[in-house]
Design a protein around this motif. Structure first.
Motif, PDB file in Angstrom:
ATOM      1  N   ILE A  99     -12.912 -37.531  36.910  1.00 16.12           N
ATOM      2  CA  ILE A  99     -11.686 -36.761  37.266  1.00 16.12           C
ATOM      3  C   ILE A  99     -10.459 -37.633  37.902  1.00 16.12           C
ATOM      4  O   ILE A  99     -10.974 -38.946  38.398  1.00 16.12           O
ATOM      5  CB  ILE A  99     -11.912 -35.595  38.034  1.00 16.12           C
ATOM      6  CG1 ILE A  99     -12.390 -35.969  39.436  1.00 16.12           C
ATOM      7  CG2 ILE A  99     -13.009 -34.640  37.861  1.00 16.12           C
ATOM      8  CD1 ILE A  99     -12.673 -34.862  40.429  1.00 16.12           C
TER       9      ILE A  99
ATOM     10  N   GLU B 231      -8.277 -36.589  28.686  1.00 16.54           N
ATOM     11  CA  GLU B 231      -9.353 -35.944  29.033  1.00 16.54           C
ATOM     12  C   GLU B 231      -9.534 -36.169  30.702  1.00 16.54           C
ATOM     13  O   GLU B 231      -9.983 -35.088  31.473  1.00 16.54           O
ATOM     14  CB  GLU B 231     -10.691 -36.344  28.541  1.00 16.54           C
ATOM     15  CG  GLU B 231     -11.860 -35.657  28.848  1.00 16.54           C
ATOM     16  CD  GLU B 231     -12.943 -36.254  28.087  1.00 16.54           C
ATOM     17  OE1 GLU B 231     -14.145 -36.009  28.298  1.00 16.54           O
ATOM     18  OE2 GLU B 231     -12.945 -37.255  27.202  1.00 16.54           O
TER      19      GLU B 231
ATOM     20  N   ALA C  41      -7.110 -34.136  32.802  1.00 12.10           N
ATOM     21  CA  ALA C  41      -7.191 -32.812  32.438  1.00 12.10           C
ATOM     22  C   ALA C  41      -7.580 -32.151  33.912  1.00 12.10           C
ATOM     23  O   ALA C  41      -7.237 -30.862  34.218  1.00 12.10           O
ATOM     24  CB  ALA C  41      -8.296 -32.483  31.347  1.00 12.10           C
ATOM     25  N   ILE C  42      -8.547 -32.690  34.873  1.00 10.71           N
ATOM     26  CA  ILE C  42      -9.072 -32.193  35.951  1.00 10.71           C
ATOM     27  C   ILE C  42      -8.620 -33.167  37.131  1.00 10.71           C
ATOM     28  O   ILE C  42      -8.566 -34.312  37.101  1.00 10.71           O
ATOM     29  CB  ILE C  42     -10.666 -32.036  35.961  1.00 10.71           C
ATOM     30  CG1 ILE C  42     -10.892 -31.241  34.884  1.00 10.71           C
ATOM     31  CG2 ILE C  42     -10.823 -31.665  37.294  1.00 10.71           C
ATOM     32  CD1 ILE C  42     -12.445 -30.945  34.963  1.00 10.71           C
TER      33      ILE C  42
ATOM     34  N   ALA D  67      -6.137 -27.835  37.026  1.00 10.92           N
ATOM     35  CA  ALA D  67      -6.970 -27.952  35.711  1.00 10.92           C
ATOM     36  C   ALA D  67      -6.478 -26.450  34.649  1.00 10.92           C
ATOM     37  O   ALA D  67      -6.063 -25.565  35.510  1.00 10.92           O
ATOM     38  CB  ALA D  67      -8.439 -28.057  36.054  1.00 10.92           C
TER      39      ALA D  67
ATOM     40  N   ASN E  22      -7.583 -23.936  33.132  1.00 10.27           N
ATOM     41  CA  ASN E  22      -8.891 -23.058  33.096  1.00 10.27           C
ATOM     42  C   ASN E  22      -9.205 -22.385  31.691  1.00 10.27           C
ATOM     43  O   ASN E  22     -10.030 -21.909  31.405  1.00 10.27           O
ATOM     44  CB  ASN E  22      -9.080 -22.098  34.121  1.00 10.27           C
ATOM     45  CG  ASN E  22     -10.273 -21.646  34.485  1.00 10.27           C
ATOM     46  OD1 ASN E  22     -11.344 -22.439  34.262  1.00 10.27           O
ATOM     47  ND2 ASN E  22     -10.558 -20.362  34.963  1.00 10.27           N
TER      48      ASN E  22
ATOM     49  N   ASP F  38      -8.960 -23.882  28.764  1.00 10.11           N
ATOM     50  CA  ASP F  38      -9.444 -24.883  28.062  1.00 10.11           C
ATOM     51  C   ASP F  38     -11.009 -24.637  28.001  1.00 10.11           C
ATOM     52  O   ASP F  38     -11.524 -25.089  29.021  1.00 10.11           O
ATOM     53  CB  ASP F  38      -9.232 -26.285  28.293  1.00 10.11           C
ATOM     54  CG  ASP F  38      -9.544 -27.205  27.497  1.00 10.11           C
ATOM     55  OD1 ASP F  38     -10.383 -26.833  26.464  1.00 10.11           O
ATOM     56  OD2 ASP F  38      -9.025 -28.476  27.450  1.00 10.11           O
TER      57      ASP F  38
ATOM     58  N   LYS G  56     -13.508 -26.293  26.848  1.00  6.64           N
ATOM     59  CA  LYS G  56     -14.274 -27.605  26.986  1.00  6.64           C
ATOM     60  C   LYS G  56     -14.207 -27.945  28.525  1.00  6.64           C
ATOM     61  O   LYS G  56     -14.997 -28.759  28.919  1.00  6.64           O
ATOM     62  CB  LYS G  56     -13.605 -28.678  26.067  1.00  6.64           C
ATOM     63  CG  LYS G  56     -13.741 -28.464  24.711  1.00  6.64           C
ATOM     64  CD  LYS G  56     -13.138 -29.395  24.033  1.00  6.64           C
ATOM     65  CE  LYS G  56     -13.107 -29.239  22.502  1.00  6.64           C
ATOM     66  NZ  LYS G  56     -12.465 -30.503  21.734  1.00  6.64           N
ATOM     67  N   LEU G  57     -13.349 -27.301  29.246  1.00  7.30           N
ATOM     68  CA  LEU G  57     -13.166 -27.790  30.535  1.00  7.30           C
ATOM     69  C   LEU G  57     -13.840 -26.759  31.670  1.00  7.30           C
ATOM     70  O   LEU G  57     -13.873 -27.272  32.801  1.00  7.30           O
ATOM     71  CB  LEU G  57     -11.883 -27.983  31.206  1.00  7.30           C
ATOM     72  CG  LEU G  57     -10.998 -29.215  30.467  1.00  7.30           C
ATOM     73  CD1 LEU G  57      -9.609 -29.356  30.858  1.00  7.30           C
ATOM     74  CD2 LEU G  57     -11.659 -30.521  30.935  1.00  7.30           C
TER      75      LEU G  57
ATOM     76  N   SER H 111     -16.906 -28.045  33.562  1.00  5.02           N
ATOM     77  CA  SER H 111     -16.595 -29.076  34.576  1.00  5.02           C
ATOM     78  C   SER H 111     -15.725 -28.634  35.783  1.00  5.02           C
ATOM     79  O   SER H 111     -16.258 -29.101  36.631  1.00  5.02           O
ATOM     80  CB  SER H 111     -15.842 -30.248  33.715  1.00  5.02           C
ATOM     81  OG  SER H 111     -16.333 -30.714  32.635  1.00  5.02           O
TER      82      SER H 111
END
Length: 379
Positions: A55, A84, A87-88, A112, A114, A116, A118-119, A122
């Motif tokens: 991150i 990527e 993203a966070i 981030a 939320n 998404d 895929k995330l 994480s």
């Protein structure tokens, strides 16, 4: 009986000549366990050894202890090379150190998307570790003030899990049982369409009825042939599953998944009435359709009903009444058996009799419809 067996041999020989059509129905039985095992192996690998989470951390020098804690948990700051990593983002307030020294709530912000998918895992992983760090710091603050942190925990909850390794594995096998039952419907579907709507398009159905053969004998022979293919798919998926599931490291999740000989035998016994109903349903719908393609379209919609019943039983999202219905009742009994519970004989008997009753009604419906020229010639 000799005429029926001769017709069954004829149907099986015709099906064997069209190898592509036969294999199209059996690919599901062979490929589904292999695909599921591959997915389970990937999932277990991610759960037991999650990848390091990279991150973007803003102002990491303001909270070196927090950054070190996250790093020990596999969450660290990485160089921003692609979207990527962006993203966070974890933003540590410039006043973080002062707020911590004063015993106040130190401000940190997670930035981030939320939405998404895929995330989401994480994000939850980061939130969980931050909450863990917050609890640890709260306990240290109480100790520094001479207060036992346990006063903040008035309840000490202990959970005694009575589930065995086999019953925990039964949760996974519930999904596997769903694929096994559905293979009964998929494996014989192509033959059911070909021997009904297909024969009518080839003008061979009327030729068969011109022989010294009753309509009932014709219907029974087609039901037996399609049922045999459906059971062949069930046998294949059981054999492939028994071999493939042994390669999945279930022990890393604390349970085991075993497809025993007893389960396979019960699955075959339960699968016979389901196969008969599936054959009658597919043949009845195919005879009602006027063309081969129309039969395919109708069966795609009709098979949603047993699929929905099976899914509801798999995920336990429906009322107890499902235990008494066809397909779902048999599946629920199989799930109880694989979890080591007593087999619900009354529900299993009721659902099996209901399955056979539906098959008989559909068979009589086919016999009656084949006495009509509109059905025979597709008018």
């Amino acid at each position: 009986m000799n005429k029926i067996m001769a017709m069954v041999r004829k149907e099986l020989i015709d099906a064997a000549r069209d190898k592509r059509s036969v294999m199209a129905g059996l690919y599901y039985a062979i490929g589904t366990p292999l695909i599921m095992c591959g997915l389970f192996m990937v999932l277990i690998g991610q759960l037991t050894s999650p990848d390091d989470l990279k991150i973007t951390i803003t102002n990491p020098d303001k909270a070196p202890d927090l950054v070190r804690f996250l790093s020990n948990k596999g969450i660290s700051s990485g160089e921003v090379k692609d979207s990527e990593l962006k993203a966070i983002e974890l933003i540590i307030s410039p006043e973080y150190a002062a707020q911590m020294n004063q015993g106040k709530g130190a401000e940190i912000t997670i930035v981030a998307d939320n939405s998404d998918e895929k995330l989401q895992n994480s994000i939850r992983r980061l939130e969980k570790q931050l909450q863990s760090y917050s609890t640890e710091m709260g306990s240290l603050r109480l100790i520094a003030r001479g207060i036992d942190p346990r006063v903040m925990q008035p309840l000490k909850v202990s959970v005694h899990d009575q589930a065995t390794t086999d019953s925990k594995g039964g949760m996974i096998l519930g999904i596997a049982i769903f694929t096994m039952i559905y293979s009964v419907f998929i494996s014989g579907m192509n033959l059911a369409i070909d021997t009904s709507a297909g024969e009518r398009e080839r003008n061979s159905l009327a030729l068969l009825l011109s022989h010294p053969l009753t309509t009932r004998q014709l219907v029974l022979s087609k039901i037996i042939a399609v049922s045999l293919f459906a059971l062949l798919g069930l046998v294949l998926i059981l054999l492939v599953s028994r071999i493939a599931y042994t390669f999945v490291p279930w022990q890393e999740l604390g349970f085991s998944v075993n497809i025993t000989t007893e389960f396979m035998a019960l699955m075959l016994v339960v699968g016979i009435p389901v196969a008969l109903m599936a054959a009658c349903l597919q043949l009845f719908v195919s005879f009602m359709a006027k063309t081969f393609k129309e039969a395919q379209s109708y069966l795609t919609m009709v098979l949603f009903v047993p699929l929905a019943l099976s899914m509801a039983a798999s995920y336990n999202i429906a009322p107890d009444m499902l235990q008494w219905l066809p397909v779902s009742g048999q599946q629920q009994a199989l799930m109880d058996f694989i979890k080591g519970k007593d087999l619900p004989m009354l529900q299993l008997l009721a659902s099996t009799l209901g399955t056979l009753a539906i098959a008989v009604l559909l068979a009589f419906g086919m016999e009656r419809s084949l006495k009509s020229e509109k059905v025979i010639f597709g008018l």
